[in-house]
Design an enzyme around this catalytic site. Structure first.
Site, PDB file in Angstrom:
ATOM      1  CG  ASP A   1     -18.150  79.059   3.897  1.00  0.00           C
ATOM      2  OD1 ASP A   1     -18.295  80.112   3.257  1.00  0.00           O
ATOM      3  OD2 ASP A   1     -17.599  78.050   3.445  1.00  0.00           O
TER       4      ASP A   1
ATOM      5  CD  GLU B   1     -20.385  83.392  -5.813  1.00  0.00           C
ATOM      6  OE1 GLU B   1     -20.348  82.852  -4.682  1.00  0.00           O
ATOM      7  OE2 GLU B   1     -20.285  84.614  -5.968  1.00  0.00           O
TER       8      GLU B   1
END
Length: 260
Positions: A62, A51
């Site tokens: 995040d 990824e």
């Protein structure tokens, strides 16, 4: 069952009796040149899927480690044009499947159709857009599908089984199960004695809902965390722990050793 290369990579790992490994690294981290060395290292060290993060200025899913890394990459001038051009220059180089992960805004700024075309030309197999719910995915599927790029669904502890079934109806590649209610990163509740019981229940629902493999991510740093989830998890996604390992002077190859 999807014939997508991402599905095949995970199925091949499962056939060999192991979890598929899906490391995550923001594009351009720790710097533009070394990033590609680390991607080479991940690929050579047995990553089944890699990824690559598409840095964004407002990464709502995040945690602090990934956010700091992504902002550093933005400051260095990393953008989608650079990512796709560099991947295109390396097309065919990697054994691992390739996934781009990020948020919708940069993709729309690039142009959805242009992004789908250029990502496919660069060898990208799938995309995760953390801020796109099921109800808003149709126009993205319409752009991606003709180019053979899959939009990978994100589900988690707060996703009802009926909603997982909606995602499962047209799922390809794999499903990404978020292990916590919160942002990415290593957490104290993840230890080597097991994971919260609600996670097992959620994964059980996911395995029933999805015709594709289920990957677990957010907060993973060691394979022992998954030892009690046999049969419920097909792949492990790890990013924050990898970034911290690099920040502390290590490299991707060294980090991957514990997972092999």
């Amino acid at each position: 069952m999807s014939s997508n290369i991402l599905t095949k990579r995970i199925e091949a790992a499962r056939a060999s009796g192991r979890l598929a490994l899906i490391p995550f690294l923001p594009a351009g981290y720790p710097n533009k040149a070394r990033f590609w060395d680390e991607i080479d290292g991940l690929d050579a060290s047995g990553a089944d899927i890699i990824e690559i993060g598409m840095p964004f200025s407002d990464p709502v899913a995040d945690g602090p480690v990934v956010e700091h890394a992504s902002l550093k990459c933005l400051d260095a001038g990393v953008n989608l044009k650079w990512i796709l051009a560099e991947l295109a220059a390396r097309k065919g180089r990697y054994k691992a499947g390739l996934v781009l992960m990020g948020y919708l805004n940069p993709v729309l700024q690039y142009g959805l159709e242009n992004f789908a075309r250029d990502a496919a030309s660069a060898g990208v197999h799938g995309v995760i857009l953390a801020d796109v719910p099921f109800e808003e995915g149709d126009f993205i599927h319409a752009a991606f599908d003709p180019h053979g790029i899959v939009l990978i669904p994100l589900v988690g502890l707060n996703t009802e089984p009926s909603r997982m079934a909606l995602y499962g109806n047209n799922a390809k590649g794999f499903a990404y199960f978020v292990s916590v209610l919160g942002t990415t990163g290593v957490r104290s509740q993840f230890d080597t004695t097991g994971l919260p019981p609600q996670l097992r229940q959620g994964l059980t629902h996911a395995k029933a809902a999805f015709p594709v493999p289920v990957a677990l991510g957010f907060g993973l740093k060691h394979p022992d965390q998954l030892k009690d989830l046999a049969g419920l998890v097909d792949a492990a996604v790890f990013g924050s722990a990898l970034i911290r390992h690099i920040d502390q002077g290590g490299d991707a190859k060294g980090f991957m050793q514990v997972w092999k």
